[in-house]
Motif scaffolding. Structure first.
Motif, PDB file in Angstrom:
ATOM      1  N   GLN A  24       0.838  -1.193   0.000  1.00  0.00           N
ATOM      2  CA  GLN A  24       0.000   0.000   0.000  1.00  0.00           C
ATOM      3  C   GLN A  24       0.876   1.248   0.000  1.00  0.00           C
ATOM      4  O   GLN A  24       1.726   1.422   0.861  1.00  0.00           O
ATOM      5  CB  GLN A  24      -0.925   0.015   1.221  1.00  0.00           C
ATOM      6  CG  GLN A  24      -1.782   1.261   1.344  1.00  0.00           C
ATOM      7  CD  GLN A  24      -2.816   1.398   0.236  1.00  0.00           C
ATOM      8  OE1 GLN A  24      -3.231   0.422  -0.374  1.00  0.00           O
ATOM      9  NE2 GLN A  24      -3.219   2.617  -0.028  1.00  0.00           N
ATOM     10  N   GLY A  25       0.691   2.104  -1.002  1.00  0.00           N
ATOM     11  CA  GLY A  25       1.455   3.340  -1.107  1.00  0.00           C
ATOM     12  C   GLY A  25       2.819   3.189  -1.752  1.00  0.00           C
ATOM     13  O   GLY A  25       3.506   4.177  -1.997  1.00  0.00           O
ATOM     14  N   PHE A  26       3.233   1.945  -2.044  1.00  0.00           N
ATOM     15  CA  PHE A  26       4.537   1.724  -2.674  1.00  0.00           C
ATOM     16  C   PHE A  26       4.501   2.187  -4.123  1.00  0.00           C
ATOM     17  O   PHE A  26       3.557   1.928  -4.864  1.00  0.00           O
ATOM     18  CB  PHE A  26       4.912   0.242  -2.622  1.00  0.00           C
ATOM     19  CG  PHE A  26       6.091  -0.092  -3.489  1.00  0.00           C
ATOM     20  CD1 PHE A  26       7.355   0.346  -3.141  1.00  0.00           C
ATOM     21  CD2 PHE A  26       5.928  -0.815  -4.653  1.00  0.00           C
ATOM     22  CE1 PHE A  26       8.454   0.058  -3.953  1.00  0.00           C
ATOM     23  CE2 PHE A  26       7.017  -1.111  -5.468  1.00  0.00           C
ATOM     24  CZ  PHE A  26       8.280  -0.672  -5.109  1.00  0.00           C
ATOM     25  N   GLY A  27       5.508   2.902  -4.533  1.00  0.00           N
ATOM     26  CA  GLY A  27       5.657   3.341  -5.910  1.00  0.00           C
ATOM     27  C   GLY A  27       7.100   3.748  -6.138  1.00  0.00           C
ATOM     28  O   GLY A  27       7.901   3.772  -5.212  1.00  0.00           O
ATOM     29  N   ASN A  28       7.408   4.065  -7.377  1.00  0.00           N
ATOM     30  CA  ASN A  28       8.756   4.542  -7.690  1.00  0.00           C
ATOM     31  C   ASN A  28       8.667   5.486  -8.887  1.00  0.00           C
ATOM     32  O   ASN A  28       7.577   5.931  -9.243  1.00  0.00           O
ATOM     33  CB  ASN A  28       9.724   3.372  -7.930  1.00  0.00           C
ATOM     34  CG  ASN A  28       9.370   2.544  -9.153  1.00  0.00           C
ATOM     35  OD1 ASN A  28       8.536   2.919  -9.973  1.00  0.00           O
ATOM     36  ND2 ASN A  28      10.014   1.401  -9.291  1.00  0.00           N
ATOM     37  N   GLU A  29       9.783   5.741  -9.528  1.00  0.00           N
ATOM     38  CA  GLU A  29       9.791   6.686 -10.655  1.00  0.00           C
ATOM     39  C   GLU A  29       9.032   6.161 -11.874  1.00  0.00           C
ATOM     40  O   GLU A  29       8.641   6.942 -12.738  1.00  0.00           O
ATOM     41  CB  GLU A  29      11.222   7.080 -11.042  1.00  0.00           C
ATOM     42  CG  GLU A  29      12.111   5.953 -11.534  1.00  0.00           C
ATOM     43  CD  GLU A  29      12.703   5.082 -10.416  1.00  0.00           C
ATOM     44  OE1 GLU A  29      13.225   4.011 -10.748  1.00  0.00           O
ATOM     45  OE2 GLU A  29      12.628   5.456  -9.238  1.00  0.00           O
ATOM     46  N   GLU A  30       8.786   4.863 -11.940  1.00  0.00           N
ATOM     47  CA  GLU A  30       8.064   4.291 -13.084  1.00  0.00           C
ATOM     48  C   GLU A  30       6.601   3.988 -12.803  1.00  0.00           C
ATOM     49  O   GLU A  30       5.766   4.076 -13.694  1.00  0.00           O
ATOM     50  CB  GLU A  30       8.744   3.000 -13.539  1.00  0.00           C
ATOM     51  CG  GLU A  30      10.102   3.226 -14.181  1.00  0.00           C
ATOM     52  CD  GLU A  30      10.688   1.924 -14.666  1.00  0.00           C
ATOM     53  OE1 GLU A  30      10.234   1.437 -15.721  1.00  0.00           O
ATOM     54  OE2 GLU A  30      11.586   1.402 -13.982  1.00  0.00           O
ATOM     55  N   PHE A  31       6.293   3.598 -11.565  1.00  0.00           N
ATOM     56  CA  PHE A  31       4.940   3.163 -11.226  1.00  0.00           C
ATOM     57  C   PHE A  31       4.362   4.054 -10.122  1.00  0.00           C
ATOM     58  O   PHE A  31       5.039   4.333  -9.132  1.00  0.00           O
ATOM     59  CB  PHE A  31       4.940   1.702 -10.758  1.00  0.00           C
ATOM     60  CG  PHE A  31       5.409   0.753 -11.821  1.00  0.00           C
ATOM     61  CD1 PHE A  31       4.548   0.329 -12.825  1.00  0.00           C
ATOM     62  CD2 PHE A  31       6.717   0.301 -11.845  1.00  0.00           C
ATOM     63  CE1 PHE A  31       4.986  -0.532 -13.817  1.00  0.00           C
ATOM     64  CE2 PHE A  31       7.168  -0.556 -12.840  1.00  0.00           C
ATOM     65  CZ  PHE A  31       6.294  -0.972 -13.831  1.00  0.00           C
ATOM     66  N   PHE A  32       3.126   4.488 -10.332  1.00  0.00           N
ATOM     67  CA  PHE A  32       2.449   5.299  -9.332  1.00  0.00           C
ATOM     68  C   PHE A  32       2.192   4.450  -8.084  1.00  0.00           C
ATOM     69  O   PHE A  32       2.177   3.220  -8.155  1.00  0.00           O
ATOM     70  CB  PHE A  32       1.138   5.851  -9.898  1.00  0.00           C
ATOM     71  CG  PHE A  32       1.356   6.953 -10.904  1.00  0.00           C
ATOM     72  CD1 PHE A  32       1.490   8.273 -10.494  1.00  0.00           C
ATOM     73  CD2 PHE A  32       1.443   6.670 -12.254  1.00  0.00           C
ATOM     74  CE1 PHE A  32       1.706   9.288 -11.407  1.00  0.00           C
ATOM     75  CE2 PHE A  32       1.660   7.670 -13.185  1.00  0.00           C
ATOM     76  CZ  PHE A  32       1.795   8.989 -12.764  1.00  0.00           C
ATOM     77  N   PRO A  33       1.964   5.085  -6.926  1.00  0.00           N
ATOM     78  CA  PRO A  33       1.765   4.322  -5.696  1.00  0.00           C
ATOM     79  C   PRO A  33       0.638   3.291  -5.794  1.00  0.00           C
ATOM     80  O   PRO A  33      -0.407   3.556  -6.390  1.00  0.00           O
ATOM     81  CB  PRO A  33       1.422   5.406  -4.662  1.00  0.00           C
ATOM     82  CG  PRO A  33       2.084   6.635  -5.190  1.00  0.00           C
ATOM     83  CD  PRO A  33       1.961   6.525  -6.689  1.00  0.00           C
ATOM     84  N   PHE A  34       0.895   2.139  -5.214  1.00  0.00           N
ATOM     85  CA  PHE A  34      -0.088   1.061  -5.174  1.00  0.00           C
ATOM     86  C   PHE A  34      -1.245   1.478  -4.269  1.00  0.00           C
ATOM     87  O   PHE A  34      -1.030   2.096  -3.227  1.00  0.00           O
ATOM     88  CB  PHE A  34       0.536  -0.211  -4.603  1.00  0.00           C
ATOM     89  CG  PHE A  34       1.316  -1.019  -5.592  1.00  0.00           C
ATOM     90  CD1 PHE A  34       1.011  -2.349  -5.793  1.00  0.00           C
ATOM     91  CD2 PHE A  34       2.354  -0.465  -6.319  1.00  0.00           C
ATOM     92  CE1 PHE A  34       1.737  -3.126  -6.693  1.00  0.00           C
ATOM     93  CE2 PHE A  34       3.081  -1.221  -7.217  1.00  0.00           C
ATOM     94  CZ  PHE A  34       2.776  -2.550  -7.410  1.00  0.00           C
ATOM     95  N   GLU A  35      -2.440   1.074  -4.670  1.00  0.00           N
ATOM     96  CA  GLU A  35      -3.639   1.334  -3.879  1.00  0.00           C
ATOM     97  C   GLU A  35      -4.456   0.053  -3.795  1.00  0.00           C
ATOM     98  O   GLU A  35      -4.798  -0.536  -4.826  1.00  0.00           O
ATOM     99  CB  GLU A  35      -4.466   2.426  -4.569  1.00  0.00           C
ATOM    100  CG  GLU A  35      -5.739   2.771  -3.870  1.00  0.00           C
ATOM    101  CD  GLU A  35      -6.533   3.832  -4.639  1.00  0.00           C
ATOM    102  OE1 GLU A  35      -7.753   3.867  -4.427  1.00  0.00           O
ATOM    103  OE2 GLU A  35      -5.953   4.591  -5.435  1.00  0.00           O
TER     104      GLU A  35
END
Length: 145
Positions: free
Chosen positions: A103-114
């Motif tokens: 939850q909330g994990f993301g990086n420069e390629e992928f938007f934060p997980f929801e």
């Protein structure tokens, strides 16, 4: 892009020591004797919606489905002693750890997980199965290469 996302998910979930197997979901649970170690997390990645930004770039909505599979290890009924019941409810703590990692994990390629949903599935006797669905998105420019 799929491979990068899969590897990112593996890296995050490998941090949860209780998980004995992380793998793509190939239908392993449909086999008479599933060839997996428990607890396991089976991963599936879908693109339910894509939209062109240009002729070679798309915005991609991504659904990540995680099937958490644990064996029933102990009783969970109200008559069981609390330590026994606590052992039987380990699957609840595991699915919370998986949720917390993504939850909330993301990086420069992928938007934060929801997290979009969490539901149980009765697939086979003796196994507790929870399906967690997360959504993320990204810009896919792989068609330009």
């Amino acid at each position: 892009m799929d491979e990068k996302l899969y590897e990112l998910i593996l890296e995050k979930l490998k941090q949860i020591n209780e998980i004995r197997l992380l793998d793509f979901d190939y239908g392993q649970l449909m086999e008479e004797k599933p060839p997996i170690s428990y607890p396991a997390v089976l991963i599936d990645i879908d693109y339910p919606l894509t939209q062109n930004i240009s002729t070679t770039m798309q915005e991609v909505r991504i659904l990540v489905k995680l099937t958490i599979v644990t064996k029933s290890l102990s009783e969970t009924n109200h008559l069981a002693p609390k330590p026994v019941r606590s052992k039987g409810l380990e699957f609840l703590r595991l699915r919370q750890k998986v949720y917390t990692k993504l939850q909330g994990f993301g990086n420069e390629e992928f938007f934060p997980f929801e997290r979009k949903s969490m539901r149980t599935a009765q697939i086979r006797q003796g196994l507790k199965t929870t399906v967690l669905q997360f959504e993320t998105s990204c810009h896919d420019d792989t068609a330009s290469s």
